[in-house]
Design an enzyme around this catalytic site. Structure first.
Site, mmCIF file in Angstrom:
data_model
loop_
_atom_site.group_PDB
_atom_site.id
_atom_site.type_symbol
_atom_site.label_atom_id
_atom_site.label_comp_id
_atom_site.label_asym_id
_atom_site.label_seq_id
_atom_site.Cartn_x
_atom_site.Cartn_y
_atom_site.Cartn_z
ATOM 1 N N GLU A 25 0.822 -1.200 -0.094
ATOM 2 C CA GLU A 25 -0.117 0.032 -0.412
ATOM 3 C C GLU A 25 0.675 1.505 0.364
ATOM 4 O O GLU A 25 2.031 1.626 0.879
ATOM 5 C CB GLU A 25 -1.179 -0.310 1.463
ATOM 6 N N LYS A 87 -5.581 10.479 1.464
ATOM 7 C CA LYS A 87 -5.631 9.582 1.910
ATOM 8 C C LYS A 87 -6.722 9.134 1.119
ATOM 9 O O LYS A 87 -7.940 9.407 1.174
ATOM 10 C CB LYS A 87 -5.113 9.397 3.171
ATOM 11 N N VAL A 107 -5.716 0.354 3.637
ATOM 12 C CA VAL A 107 -5.601 -0.512 2.897
ATOM 13 C C VAL A 107 -7.318 -1.676 2.580
ATOM 14 O O VAL A 107 -6.933 -2.261 0.581
ATOM 15 C CB VAL A 107 -6.088 -1.632 4.121
ATOM 16 N N ASP A 139 -16.930 5.574 14.692
ATOM 17 C CA ASP A 139 -15.225 5.776 13.929
ATOM 18 C C ASP A 139 -14.983 4.247 13.884
ATOM 19 O O ASP A 139 -14.854 3.954 14.468
ATOM 20 C CB ASP A 139 -14.499 6.786 13.942
ATOM 21 N N LYS A 160 -2.302 -1.738 15.872
ATOM 22 C CA LYS A 160 -2.472 -0.758 17.117
ATOM 23 C C LYS A 160 -3.022 -0.653 17.977
ATOM 24 O O LYS A 160 -4.746 -0.595 17.562
ATOM 25 C CB LYS A 160 -2.059 -0.149 16.345
HETATM 26 N N1 PSU Z 1 -3.199 1.722 10.672
HETATM 27 C C1 PSU Z 1 -1.069 1.517 11.189
HETATM 28 N N2 PSU Z 1 -0.503 2.484 9.841
HETATM 29 C C2 PSU Z 1 -1.265 2.320 9.236
HETATM 30 C C3 PSU Z 1 -2.417 2.655 8.513
HETATM 31 C C4 PSU Z 1 -3.219 2.006 9.842
HETATM 32 O O1 PSU Z 1 -0.453 1.006 12.155
HETATM 33 O O2 PSU Z 1 -0.662 3.023 7.771
HETATM 34 C C5 PSU Z 1 -3.391 3.476 7.600
HETATM 35 C C6 PSU Z 1 -4.036 2.212 6.753
HETATM 36 O O3 PSU Z 1 -3.530 3.038 5.054
HETATM 37 C C7 PSU Z 1 -4.876 1.946 6.754
HETATM 38 C C8 PSU Z 1 -5.333 3.090 7.452
HETATM 39 O O4 PSU Z 1 -5.365 1.210 6.071
HETATM 40 O O5 PSU Z 1 -4.311 3.455 7.745
HETATM 41 C C9 PSU Z 1 -6.753 3.162 7.552
HETATM 42 O O6 PSU Z 1 -7.716 4.176 8.324
HETATM 43 P P1 PSU Z 1 -9.051 4.663 8.722
HETATM 44 O O7 PSU Z 1 -8.663 4.905 10.195
HETATM 45 O O8 PSU Z 1 -9.406 6.378 8.505
HETATM 46 O O9 PSU Z 1 -9.403 4.029 8.119
HETATM 47 MN MN MN Z 2 -11.894 5.817 10.642
#
Ligand code: PSU
Ligand code: MN
Length: 304
Positions: A25, A87, A107, A139, A160
């Site tokens: 990614e 993003k 992802v 969220d 995480k």
């Molecule tokens: N978690 C990590 N590292 C990352 C991401 C998440 O530890 O780089 C990134 C990935 O690209 C994941 C995105 O798909 O953040 C998720 O964002 P959101 O929570 O806004 O969906």
């Molecule tokens: Mn989100």
């Protein structure tokens, strides 16, 4: 083939000849790490995939084109522009394409574009999930919905604990996404090998991972599969250090009213800043570790 999709020559050839390919990614490059370590890591991850016998395909949106496979110059561009690159999650794709803009794929969108290009295995660091406090904020990362509907295997180091890991597992269970632990019964939590939560199944070899994914395919089950691969012991971080940094980052995010697509990048950047270089070094190592496992699994998947 999708008319908005550009598959890099080397990647297209490998897919056509049924040789192993691993998707990677670009949000991790633009939003997940600082420059220049982000570019160095992205290139090192591609090398690790090659050394393990597969072709890397880093995925992104450039000038409104969906790209499966980037050149080193394009990777440099994504790393250097960093957070100036949008993003791109599922809801962003149509607008980026219609406006001819760039997007760093999460992802979610990496799975989507990988699948369009015929790539079935994808390595990353951590996935998005159900955020802490989601019972009021709602969220929940689109990554979970994508895992529910797109048949790509995602190899990660767990998630995480900026997330609610228990609720993330519940959500995946509801959506029918198998969560596998590579040589572990316990869900890894990115920087640490343990989380206190169990995975659905322990799997001990790339061949067994490939067989499970192949069976899911043959059964006509539509969704993805989540492989969680613990960070190597020698690079894992003390739980207290990482927990304290995450609590601090979460408190700052609430105080500053951070929300929506900014939440995850904000938390990731603050945790990295608070823990200094240590967490970045761990982050790099776990991504390399996942890239190798994904490449080995892709090699096994090709021969089924
Ligand atoms: N978690 C990590 N590292 C990352 C991401 C998440 O530890 O780089 C990134 C990935 O690209 C994941 C995105 O798909 O953040 C998720 O964002 P959101 O929570 O806004 O969906
Ligand atoms: Mn989100």
């Amino acid at each position: 083939m999708n008319r908005y999709l550009d598959v890099k020559e080397e990647v297209a050839r490998a897919v056509a000849e049924n040789r192993p390919v691993v998707a990677l990614e670009s949000t991790i490059i633009s939003h997940g790490m600082p420059y220049p370590q982000n570019v160095e890591t992205a290139l090192a991850v591609e090398r690790a995939v090659r050394e393990a016998g597969a072709v890397p395909a880093t995925i992104a949106v450039i000038g409104g084109r969906l790209k499966a496979g980037l050149t080193p110059e394009e990777i440099e561009y994504f790393g250097k522009k960093g957070r100036d690159i949008a993003k791109a999650s599922r809801r962003d794709l149509a607008l980026l394409v219609s406006r001819g803009q760039d997007g760093a794929t999460t992802v979610t969108t990496t799975m989507m574009i990988a699948y369009m290009a015929g790539i079935r295995i994808f390595a990353t660091g951590g996935i998005g999930g159900v955020h802490r406090g989601a019972e009021t904020t709602m969220d929940i990362s689109a990554d979970l919905e994508e895992l529910a509907q797109t048949p790509v295997m995602v190899v990660c180091a767990g998630a995480k604990s900026i997330l609610d890991l228990g609720l993330t597992l519940e959500y995946l269970e509801t959506k029918g996404v198998p969560v596998l632990g590579y040589r572990t019964e316990e869900l890894p939590a990115f920087y640490t090998r343990r989380s206190g939560f169990s995975v659905d199944y322990r799997v001990d070899s790339p061949a067994e991972l490939a067989a499970a994914f192949h069976a899911q395919d043959q059964l006509g089950l539509k969704g993805g599969m989540l492989v969680t691969n613990p960070i190597p012991e020698e690079y894992s971080m003390p739980k207290e250090v990482i927990d304290a940094a995450i609590e601090q980052a979460l408190a700052e995010s609430r105080a500053q009213g951070i929300h929506g697509k900014e939440t995850t990048p904000f938390l990731l950047a603050r945790v990295a800043e608070i823990t200094g270089g240590d967490s970045l070094a761990s982050n790099i190592q776990l991504v390399l570790n996942n890239a190798r496992l994904a490449a080995q699994t892709a090699a096994e998947f090709c021969i089924l």
